[in-house]
Design an enzyme around this catalytic site. Structure first.
Site: not given
Ligand SMILES: Cc1ncc(C[n+]2csc(CCOP(=O)(O)OP(=O)(O)O)c2C)c(N)n1
Ligand SMILES: CC(=O)[C@@H](O)[C@H](O)COP(=O)(O)O
Ligand SMILES: [Mg+2]
Length: 562
Positions: A229, A313, A341
């Site tokens: 990342k 959630e 959610r």
């Molecule tokens: C239901 C929900 N909860 C929280 C989020 C906030 N959120 C957006 S991206 C993310 C992290 C995603 O991690 P990953 O899938 O590993 O992607 P990366 O950013 O590491 O590439 C979160 C928690 C969201 N978009 N949707």
């Protein structure tokens, strides 16, 4: 930069393309803000996908969509990046109306696998033969919905590719789910999926060879790639707290970001820490949003009383409810839109069993640049139907601290909503607020109209009325549930026109007021539609929920009375 027809490029040229895309992303996001780290991590992966597969025939679904910038660049949208996440500009997520290369939309996580299976079934039923590819991160894979889909995908055996982009990070360090190497071959194979990997997600040659070798694979197959990342921007590469996940404008050379001020999230987190010092039963829970919810201070102060449960959630609310049943006092911080959610957990567990969890509903109201999927305008209507639930919103920092204190002094599920943005710092001593009580202020000496509103708009309106020399009764409806029945009867008796000013979906407050006051009420609020991206003041104007609209409406009302 040649982003057209990348199939004609040599490996060397593709590597140069990756370097230029990375440089472009850093430069462009430093001007507009956006999701920096996640996008820097998938540059080679996205190039390899577009090299081997043929979008839009082959369909690519990026989970959440926050890492789809390279996909946008490779599908003809590079010149729109100066408008990223702005009003009428390029979305920060995939958007069907933006391009035929976006077959699906998200913003919330963990939906890509269900979507890919749905598209694959639709394809098969119409005897088509393209590939469906879901690109999902290790963070998004911690969401329960992704697991539901994995099992179903395994049982249905449709042709599809799941690219698992494993950077061992959610927004910040992955503190739940897959941080300990659980994300491996056995997980997917036990669900009935074929598996290749793990492979270096920055090695274009390996990625291309692997995708070439599985592109016609019949049945579902997982390609597990390891990426970094933030790759290419050193400060983002070493960031474990998620400070470079979503950023505002910044200076590329120094990494300096614009100062962001003291947020509502910080105020709630600070108050929580003060209360937690006095009450050892208070714990904090976050579904993967420690950074945005400003809970790192709490984690440092009380490491054993801080729980990051991953992007889950629904699980967070049920787990908190059970903690409450067990005698603990949990505070769950959840963004308003992500709380959607957890509808059933709120209703089936917290509300039905009447358990004293405190829910910090962060990012309540319009949030701006993230757009339709993230506007936090539905939670009041969602929760006010729930028996036992107490639902509140403070007008300022002092009231926020007191509502939090009140929430821990009573025995029902208690939600406190607060917006994205800043608030004046305060450290007033805690005092209980009678549950269901509203307050009112009479501006001027001969009020001609009553305006009932909530949150920071209360003081905004009082200030504006004073500036405009308008005499009004301004009511701070700090509880949506229960409402202040005595105050409502008193307002009804005043025999003045009533305007309800809502900054969320229309009816949120009006519907409960109408149960007591039967005479016609004028209402201002967000209509029956989703609000797109933009800066919050412009969106408020466009939705006619800004203070100037309120003043115009009350002035018109005054003229019609005279
Ligand atoms: C239901 C929900 N909860 C929280 C989020 C906030 N959120 C957006 S991206 C993310 C992290 C995603 O991690 P990953 O899938 O590993 O992607 P990366 O950013 O590491 O590439 C979160 C928690 C969201 N978009 N949707
Ligand atoms: C993509 C996503 O869901 C998050 O990264 C979100 O954009 C965070 O929003 P805040 O900037 O309000 O924390
Ligand atoms: Mg990740």
């Amino acid at each position: 930069m040649n982003t057209n027809n990348i199939q004609s490029l040599s490996l060397d040229e593709l590597e140069k393309l990756a370097a230029s895309i990375r440089a472009f992303l850093i430069q462009s996001i430093s001007q507009t803000g956006g999701h920096l780290s996640s996008n820097l991590g998938v540059v080679e992966l996205t190039i390899a996908l577009h090299y081997v597969f043929h979008s839009p025939q082959d369909q690519m679904i990026f989970d959440v969509g926050h890492q789809s910038y390279t996909h946008k660049i490779l599908t003809g949208r590079m010149d729109q990046f100066s408008t990223l996440r702005q009003k009428d500009g390029l979305s920060g997520f995939q958007k069907r109306k933006e391009s035929i290369h976006d077959p699906w939309e998200a913003g919330h996580s963990s939906t890509s696998l269900s979507a890919a299976l749905g598209l694959a079934i639709a394809r098969d039923m119409q005897h088509k033969d393209h590939q469906v590819i879901a690109i999902i991160g290790d963070g998004a894979l911690s969401g329960g919905m992704a697991f539901e889909a994995l099992q179903d995908i395994g049982s249905k055996q449709r042709k599809m590719i799941i690219v698992c982009n494993d950077n061992r990070m959610s927004i910040s360090e992955n503190n739940a789910g897959f941080e300990k190497g659980f994300l491996d071959r056995s997980l997917f194979e036990s669900c009935g999926l074929d598996y290749v990997g793990p492979l270096n997600g920055h090695d274009l040659k390996a990625l291309i060879q692997t995708f070439e070798s599985i592109k016609d694979h019949q049945g579902p197959i997982v390609v597990h790639v390891l990426t970094q990342k933030g790759k290419g921007y050193p400060l983002a590469e070493i960031d474990m707290e998620g400070n470079w996940h979503g950023v505002g404008p910044f200076d590329v050379a120094s990494g300096k970001m614009k100062k962001s001020g003291y947020s509502w999230s910080a105020l709630m987190a600070d108050a929580l820490m003060e209360l937690a010092q006095k009450n050892e039963k208070i714990v904090a829970i976050t579904p993967a949003m420690a950074q945005g919810s400003k809970l790192y201070g709490f984690q440092k102060a009380f490491p054993d009383r801080f729980f990051d449960c991953g992007i889950a959630e629904q699980h967070a609310i049920t787990m908190a409810s059970a903690m409450a049943q067990g005698g603990i006092r949990p505070f769950v911080s959840v963004y308003s839109s992500f709380l959607q959610r957890a509808f059933d957990s709120l209703l089936h567990d917290a509300s039905r069993m009447d358990l004293p969890i405190v829910i910090g509903v962060d990012r309540a109201g319009l949030v701006g640049a993230d757009g339709e999927t993230h506007q936090g305008v539905f939670d009041i209507r969602m929760m006010e139907m729930m028996p036992h639930m107490i639902l509140s919103q403070p007008k300022d920092g002092k009231e926020a601290r007191n509502l939090l204190y009140t929430a821990f002094c009573q025995d029902h599920p208690f939600a406190i909503r607060y917006p994205r943005g800043n608030v004046e710092k305060t450290d007033t001593t805690f005092a209980c607020i009678p549950i269901g009580s509203w307050t009112k202020e009479i501006v001027g000496s001969h009020p001609f109209c009553i305006v009932i509103t909530y949150g920071p708009k209360v003081d905004v309106l009082i200030q504006k009325a004073k500036e405009e020399n308008l005499s009004l009764v301004v009511v701070n409806a700090r509880f949506f549930k229960p409402v202040d029945q005595n105050m409502l009867v008193e307002l009804d008796r005043m025999d003045l026109p009533i305007l309800v000013w809502e900054t969320d979906q229309i009816g949120s407050l009006l519907d409960v007021i109408r149960r007591t006051i039967w005479k016609p009420i004028t209402v201002i609020g967000i209509g029956d539609h989703f609000v797109e991206q933009g800066d919050i003041p412009s969106l408020e104007k466009e939705e006619h929920i800004d203070v100037d609209t309120v003043i115009r409406v009350v002035k018109k009302r005054k003229t019609s009375i005279l």
